[in-house]
Design a protein around this motif. Structure first.
Motif, PDB file in Angstrom:
ATOM      1  N   LYS A 123       0.829  -1.216   0.000  1.00 16.38           N
ATOM      2  CA  LYS A 123       0.000   0.000   0.000  1.00 16.38           C
ATOM      3  C   LYS A 123       0.864   1.268   0.000  1.00 16.38           C
ATOM      4  CE  LYS A 123      -3.262   2.529   2.867  1.00 16.38           C
ATOM      5  NZ  LYS A 123      -4.037   2.512   4.112  1.00 16.38           N
ATOM      6  N   PHE A 127      -8.743  -1.548  -4.524  1.00 13.16           N
ATOM      7  CA  PHE A 127      -9.208  -0.175  -4.380  1.00 13.16           C
ATOM      8  C   PHE A 127     -10.704  -0.163  -4.611  1.00 13.16           C
ATOM      9  CE2 PHE A 127      -9.340   4.390  -5.466  1.00 13.16           C
ATOM     10  CZ  PHE A 127      -8.541   4.884  -4.444  1.00 13.16           C
ATOM     11  N   TYR A 152      -8.210   2.044  -0.094  1.00 12.25           N
ATOM     12  CA  TYR A 152      -7.519   0.769  -0.241  1.00 12.25           C
ATOM     13  C   TYR A 152      -8.246  -0.307   0.550  1.00 12.25           C
ATOM     14  CZ  TYR A 152      -3.644   3.343  -2.287  1.00 12.25           C
ATOM     15  OH  TYR A 152      -2.876   4.128  -3.095  1.00 12.25           O
TER      16      TYR A 152
END
Length: 153
Positions: free
Chosen positions: A76, A143, A148
């Motif tokens: 991420k 996503f 996220y």
């Protein structure tokens, strides 16, 4: 319909997260993107969509090559870095596969030559001919609705 309504509707489609990488003068440049899809099995083609204002656009146009790196859930921070959400002064160290820059430990890295290009609206669509790929195990970074997410197998 207004732009925000359209944007909200599109955010309801869950996607994976990729980093597109291309080189200019021997220097790799990366861009986070979720506008990626498979197009054809024979020949092996994929599609990426790049905003007309993106710095990546002229780099891909000039090099006629790029890699697509599908990120794993642990990446991420990497996605945020290449999206410009996390400033970083330190240069990023790319791995190499088939001579092209790729993201280490990505779930998938695809090496592509530009097969065709289409300008549609405010984006350029690059059709990439996949010349090689490598696959790792793990869970994808996703996503959805502007945030996220993780997907468990």
């Amino acid at each position: 319909m207004d732009d925000q309504l359209f944007r909200t509707a599109m955010s309801k489609f869950a996607t994976g997260v990729t980093v597109i990488v291309a080189e200019q003068d021997g220097k790799p440049h990366g861009m986070t993107a979720n506008a990626f899809m498979s197009v054809s099995l024979d020949p092996k083609l994929i599609l990426i969509s790049v905003d007309e204002r993106a710095r990546m656009l002229p780099i891909i146009e000039a090099s006629q090559k790029f890699t697509v790196n599908v990120l794993r859930q642990e990446q991420k921070q990497m996605s945020m870095r290449f999206a410009g959400q996390i400033p970083s002064e330190e240069p990023f160290t790319f791995d190499r596969f088939e001579g092209e820059p790729v993201i280490q430990q990505s779930l998938v890295s695809l090496v592509c030559n530009v097969h065709n290009t289409y300008v549609e609206g405010d984006h350029t669509l690059f059709i990439g001919n996949v010349t090689n790929l490598r696959i790792e195990n793990g869970n994808p970074l996703a996503f959805y609705e502007g945030g996220y997410r993780t997907v468990q197998a």
